[in-house]
Design an enzyme around this catalytic site. Structure first.
Site, mmCIF file in Angstrom:
data_model
loop_
_atom_site.group_PDB
_atom_site.id
_atom_site.type_symbol
_atom_site.label_atom_id
_atom_site.label_comp_id
_atom_site.label_asym_id
_atom_site.label_seq_id
_atom_site.Cartn_x
_atom_site.Cartn_y
_atom_site.Cartn_z
ATOM 1 N N LYS A 12 48.191 37.317 35.272
ATOM 2 C CA LYS A 12 47.099 37.203 36.260
ATOM 3 C C LYS A 12 47.755 36.901 37.608
ATOM 4 O O LYS A 12 48.722 36.135 37.688
ATOM 5 C CB LYS A 12 46.171 36.042 35.870
ATOM 6 N N ASN A 70 33.369 42.953 38.369
ATOM 7 C CA ASN A 70 33.884 41.593 38.331
ATOM 8 C C ASN A 70 33.977 41.002 39.716
ATOM 9 O O ASN A 70 34.260 41.707 40.690
ATOM 10 C CB ASN A 70 35.251 41.541 37.626
ATOM 11 N N SER A 71 33.712 39.693 39.751
ATOM 12 C CA SER A 71 33.886 38.939 40.986
ATOM 13 C C SER A 71 34.554 37.619 40.616
ATOM 14 O O SER A 71 33.996 36.547 40.850
ATOM 15 C CB SER A 71 32.517 38.711 41.639
ATOM 16 N N MET A 72 35.733 37.734 39.969
ATOM 17 C CA MET A 72 36.386 36.548 39.420
ATOM 18 C C MET A 72 36.769 35.543 40.496
ATOM 19 O O MET A 72 36.673 34.332 40.302
ATOM 20 C CB MET A 72 37.618 36.949 38.614
ATOM 21 N N GLY A 73 37.284 36.074 41.622
ATOM 22 C CA GLY A 73 37.664 35.172 42.711
ATOM 23 C C GLY A 73 39.050 34.576 42.559
ATOM 24 O O GLY A 73 39.326 33.457 43.020
ATOM 25 N N ASN A 119 50.037 41.534 44.905
ATOM 26 C CA ASN A 119 48.675 42.057 44.885
ATOM 27 C C ASN A 119 48.136 42.092 46.303
ATOM 28 O O ASN A 119 47.857 41.053 46.891
ATOM 29 C CB ASN A 119 47.804 41.163 43.984
ATOM 30 N N CYS A 145 43.027 42.323 46.203
ATOM 31 C CA CYS A 145 41.923 41.628 45.547
ATOM 32 C C CYS A 145 40.661 41.767 46.400
ATOM 33 O O CYS A 145 40.667 41.438 47.592
ATOM 34 C CB CYS A 145 42.218 40.143 45.343
ATOM 35 N N LYS A 150 50.378 46.045 44.297
ATOM 36 C CA LYS A 150 49.138 46.494 43.673
ATOM 37 C C LYS A 150 48.210 46.945 44.776
ATOM 38 O O LYS A 150 47.904 46.155 45.696
ATOM 39 C CB LYS A 150 48.515 45.359 42.865
ATOM 40 N N GLY A 210 36.809 50.473 34.625
ATOM 41 C CA GLY A 210 36.374 51.203 33.451
ATOM 42 C C GLY A 210 36.199 52.690 33.706
ATOM 43 O O GLY A 210 36.579 53.205 34.757
ATOM 44 N N GLY A 250 40.340 53.125 34.519
ATOM 45 C CA GLY A 250 39.493 54.075 33.809
ATOM 46 C C GLY A 250 39.975 54.534 32.464
ATOM 47 O O GLY A 250 39.413 55.480 31.913
HETATM 48 O O1 LIG Z 1 38.464 38.609 41.369
HETATM 49 C C1 LIG Z 1 39.661 38.683 40.962
HETATM 50 O O2 LIG Z 1 40.321 37.718 40.527
HETATM 51 C C2 LIG Z 1 40.261 40.035 41.040
HETATM 52 N N1 LIG Z 1 39.488 41.070 40.594
HETATM 53 C C3 LIG Z 1 39.900 42.379 40.700
HETATM 54 O O3 LIG Z 1 39.175 43.307 40.284
HETATM 55 N N2 LIG Z 1 41.112 42.650 41.232
HETATM 56 C C4 LIG Z 1 41.928 41.674 41.702
HETATM 57 O O4 LIG Z 1 43.035 41.977 42.182
HETATM 58 C C5 LIG Z 1 41.495 40.303 41.581
HETATM 59 CL CL1 LIG Z 1 42.557 39.053 42.118
#
Ligand SMILES: O=C(O)c1[nH]c(=O)[nH]c(=O)c1Cl
Length: 308
Positions: free
Chosen positions: A45, A69-72, A124, A127, A161, A218, A247
């Site tokens: 990660k 996704n909105s992991m942050g 990266n 993001c 990335k 996806g 994908g």
């Molecule tokens: O929200 C994220 O953690 C995230 N989510 C992504 O889809 N790509 C990224 O590079 C990151 Cl860092």
């Protein structure tokens, strides 16, 4: 049929990796990856200088044709992942790092340069889910400035990335910047940023941060991923490898990524849907396709997409 591939001098038994962010945040998840057959290499990660909680839940949502996704950028912090790659890794591993500012990126990479770690690192630049932060690699001048400073001191293997681009002139511009630097690889694509999904019953968004805007992954992103792999392979120096991400749900998709020029192929959303067993299925499907077409190795067809 030989699926072996090279990762910066290490021979992998399979060209398949996990997409950074999927099943690679904790030590347990990283150990699972190390024990996953047909996963040739693994990516951590993206790590930031300080550990991060990330965005509030809900922050991942499964869709019929992919994910949002909105992991942050939740992660255990750079020190944890540096320790993992130095002390714990048992499978070829790419250390993914990220920063919320160019200054933090420099600080982190200066520490990495001074560390005992000699393995591959991926910066990266893409993001999409940090509130208030742009995806750096959409700013060509800023990307050039950061890489110029990084490579004024960083001498170890380093790739980037990238976000998806959607304009041939943008492919030209980012490739012109990247070709100036001794990068080991580009990993393309990151999720398609700032998509939006609507829950019809509830009449509301499905992820919390940023009003529901999040990165798409996806099967729905496959055509964009293939285009970015192909366009960057066509434009980048041969010395820069291309890791194809985006994908992949079948052996055919892996075959398509490699036909477009990918040296290695990452899988993210489909792992969330199917589990780590997906790698065995993808490897078997890829071998069947190669056998049917009379290909013995990945090099037999890598980058050989025909035009009309
Ligand atoms: O929200 C994220 O953690 C995230 N989510 C992504 O889809 N790509 C990224 O590079 C990151 Cl860092």
């Amino acid at each position: 049929i030989d699926l072996s591939a090279d990762l910066f001098g290490q021979t992998l038994t399979s060209p398949l990796l996990n997409a950074s962010g999927v099943h690679c945040q904790t030590k347990e998840e990283l150990n699972d990856l190390a024990n996953t057959s047909n996963l040739g290499a693994m990516v951590t990660k993206s790590a930031t200088l300080q550990a991060r909680e990330g965005n509030p839940n809900p922050r991942y949502y499964d869709l019929e044709n992919g994910s949002i996704n909105s992991m942050g950028l939740p992660n255990l912090g750079y020190d944890f992942y540096l320790d993992y790659v130095l002390q714990e890794q048992t499978k070829p591993t790419i250390l993914s790092v990220a920063a919320l500012s160019a200054a933090d990126a420099i600080t982190l990479l200066k520490d990495l340069q001074a560390s005992d770690y000699q393995g591959p690192t991926e910066l990266n630049l893409s993001c999409p889910n940090i509130v208030g932060e742009p995806q750096l690699a959409y700013d060509f001048e800023a990307t050039d400035r950061v890489l110029n400073e990084v490579f004024s001191f960083y001498t170890k293997p380093l790739g980037v990335k990238l976000p998806p681009y959607f304009d041939l002139v943008h492919f030209d511009k980012i490739a012109a910047v990247l070709n100036k630097y001794p990068l080991t690889h580009v990993n393309t694509i990151n999720s398609i940023g700032n998509g939006l999904w609507v829950d019809i019953d509830q009449e509301q968004v499905v992820t919390k941060a940023k009003g529901g805007f999040g990165g798409l992954g996806g099967t729905m992103v496959l055509p964009t991923a293939l285009a970015n792999v192909r366009a960057l392979r066509q434009r980048l120096n041969d010395s820069i490898k291309v890791l194809g991400t985006g994908g992949v749900t079948s052996g055919e998709d892996v075959f398509a990524h490699i036909l477009c020029g990918a040296d290695l192929v990452s899988v993210g959303t489909q792992v969330m849907k199917e589990g780590l067993g997906v790698y065995d299925r993808l490897a078997e499907e890829l071998k069947a396709i190669m056998a049917e077409k009379g290909y013995q190795t990945l090099a037999d067809f890598r980058g050989k997409l025909k035009e009309l």
